[in-house]
Design a protein around this motif. Structure first.
Motif, PDB file in Angstrom:
ATOM      1  N   LEU A 171       0.829  -1.211   0.000  1.00 51.02           N
ATOM      2  CA  LEU A 171       0.000   0.000   0.000  1.00 51.02           C
ATOM      3  C   LEU A 171       0.860   1.256   0.000  1.00 51.02           C
ATOM      4  CD1 LEU A 171      -2.854  -0.949   2.494  1.00 51.02           C
ATOM      5  CD2 LEU A 171      -3.073  -0.489   0.050  1.00 51.02           C
ATOM      6  N   ALA A 172       1.934   1.254   0.763  1.00 54.64           N
ATOM      7  CA  ALA A 172       2.843   2.407   0.795  1.00 54.64           C
ATOM      8  C   ALA A 172       3.459   2.629  -0.584  1.00 54.64           C
ATOM      9  CB  ALA A 172       3.932   2.204   1.842  1.00 54.64           C
ATOM     10  N   GLY A 173       3.874   1.560  -1.226  1.00 53.96           N
ATOM     11  CA  GLY A 173       4.459   1.675  -2.559  1.00 53.96           C
ATOM     12  C   GLY A 173       3.479   2.204  -3.580  1.00 53.96           C
ATOM     13  N   LEU A 174       2.236   1.731  -3.519  1.00 54.12           N
ATOM     14  CA  LEU A 174       1.208   2.184  -4.469  1.00 54.12           C
ATOM     15  C   LEU A 174       0.867   3.658  -4.299  1.00 54.12           C
ATOM     16  CD1 LEU A 174      -1.286  -0.808  -4.528  1.00 54.12           C
ATOM     17  CD2 LEU A 174       0.278  -0.083  -6.341  1.00 54.12           C
ATOM     18  N   HIS A 175       1.001   4.161  -3.084  1.00 53.36           N
ATOM     19  CA  HIS A 175       0.662   5.558  -2.828  1.00 53.36           C
ATOM     20  C   HIS A 175       1.881   6.485  -2.821  1.00 53.36           C
ATOM     21  CE1 HIS A 175      -3.106   3.678  -1.604  1.00 53.36           C
ATOM     22  NE2 HIS A 175      -3.632   4.815  -1.995  1.00 53.36           N
ATOM     23  N   SER A 176       3.005   5.962  -3.245  1.00 51.95           N
ATOM     24  CA  SER A 176       4.223   6.777  -3.282  1.00 51.95           C
ATOM     25  C   SER A 176       4.426   7.359  -4.677  1.00 51.95           C
ATOM     26  CB  SER A 176       5.434   5.937  -2.903  1.00 51.95           C
ATOM     27  OG  SER A 176       5.811   5.098  -3.978  1.00 51.95           O
ATOM     28  N   PRO A 177       5.249   8.374  -4.787  1.00 53.60           N
ATOM     29  CA  PRO A 177       5.566   8.937  -6.101  1.00 53.60           C
ATOM     30  C   PRO A 177       6.333   7.973  -6.999  1.00 53.60           C
ATOM     31  CG  PRO A 177       6.124  10.486  -4.359  1.00 53.60           C
ATOM     32  CD  PRO A 177       5.780   9.195  -3.701  1.00 53.60           C
ATOM     33  N   LEU A 178       6.831   6.874  -6.454  1.00 58.73           N
ATOM     34  CA  LEU A 178       7.620   5.929  -7.240  1.00 58.73           C
ATOM     35  C   LEU A 178       6.801   5.208  -8.312  1.00 58.73           C
ATOM     36  CD1 LEU A 178       9.684   4.318  -4.349  1.00 58.73           C
ATOM     37  CD2 LEU A 178      10.383   6.154  -5.895  1.00 58.73           C
ATOM     38  N   VAL A 179       5.493   5.109  -8.144  1.00 54.72           N
ATOM     39  CA  VAL A 179       4.637   4.392  -9.079  1.00 54.72           C
ATOM     40  C   VAL A 179       4.427   5.190 -10.365  1.00 54.72           C
ATOM     41  CG1 VAL A 179       2.305   3.457  -9.386  1.00 54.72           C
ATOM     42  CG2 VAL A 179       3.477   3.176  -7.227  1.00 54.72           C
ATOM     43  N   PHE A 180       4.574   6.479 -10.278  1.00 54.59           N
ATOM     44  CA  PHE A 180       4.284   7.344 -11.410  1.00 54.59           C
ATOM     45  C   PHE A 180       5.534   7.620 -12.232  1.00 54.59           C
ATOM     46  CE2 PHE A 180       0.886   7.954  -8.493  1.00 54.59           C
ATOM     47  CZ  PHE A 180      -0.228   8.119  -9.301  1.00 54.59           C
ATOM     48  N   PRO A 181       5.352   7.905 -13.515  1.00 54.56           N
ATOM     49  CA  PRO A 181       6.508   8.336 -14.310  1.00 54.56           C
ATOM     50  C   PRO A 181       7.115   9.593 -13.687  1.00 54.56           C
ATOM     51  CG  PRO A 181       4.634   7.864 -15.725  1.00 54.56           C
ATOM     52  CD  PRO A 181       4.135   7.821 -14.310  1.00 54.56           C
ATOM     53  N   PRO A 182       8.367   9.882 -13.987  1.00 55.15           N
ATOM     54  CA  PRO A 182       9.009  11.053 -13.386  1.00 55.15           C
ATOM     55  C   PRO A 182       8.218  12.338 -13.651  1.00 55.15           C
ATOM     56  CG  PRO A 182      10.602   9.747 -14.611  1.00 55.15           C
ATOM     57  CD  PRO A 182       9.251   9.173 -14.890  1.00 55.15           C
ATOM     58  N   SER A 183       8.063  13.131 -12.598  1.00 50.75           N
ATOM     59  CA  SER A 183       7.350  14.399 -12.731  1.00 50.75           C
ATOM     60  C   SER A 183       8.282  15.476 -13.258  1.00 50.75           C
ATOM     61  CB  SER A 183       6.792  14.841 -11.379  1.00 50.75           C
ATOM     62  OG  SER A 183       5.705  14.038 -11.022  1.00 50.75           O
ATOM     63  N   ILE A 184       7.682  16.405 -13.970  1.00 45.85           N
ATOM     64  CA  ILE A 184       8.418  17.571 -14.442  1.00 45.85           C
ATOM     65  C   ILE A 184       7.658  18.803 -13.968  1.00 45.85           C
ATOM     66  CG2 ILE A 184       9.455  16.420 -16.431  1.00 45.85           C
ATOM     67  CD1 ILE A 184       7.264  17.584 -18.178  1.00 45.85           C
ATOM     68  N   GLY A 185       8.242  19.957 -14.109  1.00 46.89           N
ATOM     69  CA  GLY A 185       7.587  21.194 -13.706  1.00 46.89           C
ATOM     70  C   GLY A 185       6.475  21.567 -14.669  1.00 46.89           C
ATOM     71  N   ALA A 186       5.550  22.373 -14.196  1.00 44.72           N
ATOM     72  CA  ALA A 186       4.404  22.772 -15.013  1.00 44.72           C
ATOM     73  C   ALA A 186       4.839  23.536 -16.254  1.00 44.72           C
ATOM     74  CB  ALA A 186       3.439  23.616 -14.179  1.00 44.72           C
ATOM     75  N   GLU A 187       5.801  24.440 -16.104  1.00 45.08           N
ATOM     76  CA  GLU A 187       6.240  25.218 -17.275  1.00 45.08           C
ATOM     77  C   GLU A 187       6.873  24.313 -18.320  1.00 45.08           C
ATOM     78  OE1 GLU A 187       7.152  26.242 -14.131  1.00 45.08           O
ATOM     79  OE2 GLU A 187       5.929  28.037 -13.915  1.00 45.08           O
ATOM     80  N   GLU A 188       7.701  23.372 -17.854  1.00 42.42           N
ATOM     81  CA  GLU A 188       8.343  22.435 -18.782  1.00 42.42           C
ATOM     82  C   GLU A 188       7.297  21.544 -19.457  1.00 42.42           C
ATOM     83  OE1 GLU A 188      11.333  20.377 -20.906  1.00 42.42           O
ATOM     84  OE2 GLU A 188      11.262  22.345 -19.952  1.00 42.42           O
ATOM     85  N   ALA A 189       6.292  21.090 -18.696  1.00 42.45           N
ATOM     86  CA  ALA A 189       5.230  20.263 -19.258  1.00 42.45           C
ATOM     87  C   ALA A 189       4.450  21.031 -20.318  1.00 42.45           C
ATOM     88  CB  ALA A 189       4.298  19.782 -18.162  1.00 42.45           C
ATOM     89  N   GLN A 190       4.157  22.293 -20.042  1.00 48.28           N
ATOM     90  CA  GLN A 190       3.425  23.109 -21.021  1.00 48.28           C
ATOM     91  C   GLN A 190       4.251  23.311 -22.282  1.00 48.28           C
ATOM     92  OE1 GLN A 190       2.540  26.527 -18.637  1.00 48.28           O
ATOM     93  NE2 GLN A 190       0.878  25.488 -17.549  1.00 48.28           N
ATOM     94  N   ARG A 191       5.546  23.539 -22.107  1.00 47.05           N
ATOM     95  CA  ARG A 191       6.424  23.712 -23.268  1.00 47.05           C
ATOM     96  C   ARG A 191       6.475  22.433 -24.098  1.00 47.05           C
ATOM     97  NH1 ARG A 191      10.949  22.348 -25.101  1.00 47.05           N
ATOM     98  NH2 ARG A 191      11.681  21.215 -23.278  1.00 47.05           N
TER      99      ARG A 191
END
Length: 145
Positions: free
Chosen positions: A41-61
């Motif tokens: 449960l800890a693993g499923l709710h951690s940021p590790l399950v998701f693809p790497p996050s980027i900043g909003a400005e970089e995502a918009q670009r």
């Protein structure tokens, strides 16, 4: 950044306490099973399950260049987890922005949701969609090159 780890770490600590209680009470098998369950449960709710996050400005670009949707999410959100898993391998082709790590991402979500930080909020061609169906999101992805 630490906010994203509060729920997973709480699950690990609670799991360890419950497992210790079971172990001391003479049930080592139950203790191991509970520890594994809490760890999962800890693993499923951690940021590790998701693809790497980027900043909003970089995502918009990046989205402006490649046309891929932007997913604003946060750790511990069951709807974000649902979107992640039901998107399958396509999830890696989306631009993921963790609103707990990126203040600009949180601001973009609040602007799209009348001041609320409702996630997942998916931006497709500059238009926000709150908690869309994962299949709908996959259909919005441009063809793979």
């Amino acid at each position: 950044m630490t906010r994203a780890w509060v729920l997973p770490m709480s699950l690990v600590v609670c799991g360890a306490l419950v497992a210790t209680t079971q172990f001391v009470g003479g049930s080592p098998g139950v203790a191991v099973a509970l520890l594994l369950m809490f760890g999962l449960l800890a693993g499923l709710h951690s940021p590790l399950v998701f693809p790497p996050s980027i900043g909003a400005e970089e995502a918009q670009r990046r989205s402006a260049v490649d046309g891929r949707p932007i997913v604003y999410w946060r750790a511990g959100c069951k709807y974000c987890l649902r979107l992640r898993f039901r998107s399958g391998r396509s999830a890696r082709r989306l631009h993921w922005v963790d609103i707990w790590r990126d203040p600009a991402g949180a601001s973009a979500v609040r602007a799209a949701n009348d001041g609320d930080e409702t996630v997942p909020t998916v931006m497709v061609a500059g238009r926000p969609h709150v908690n869309p169906d994962p299949e709908w999101v996959r259909r919005r992805l441009p063809p793979a090159a």
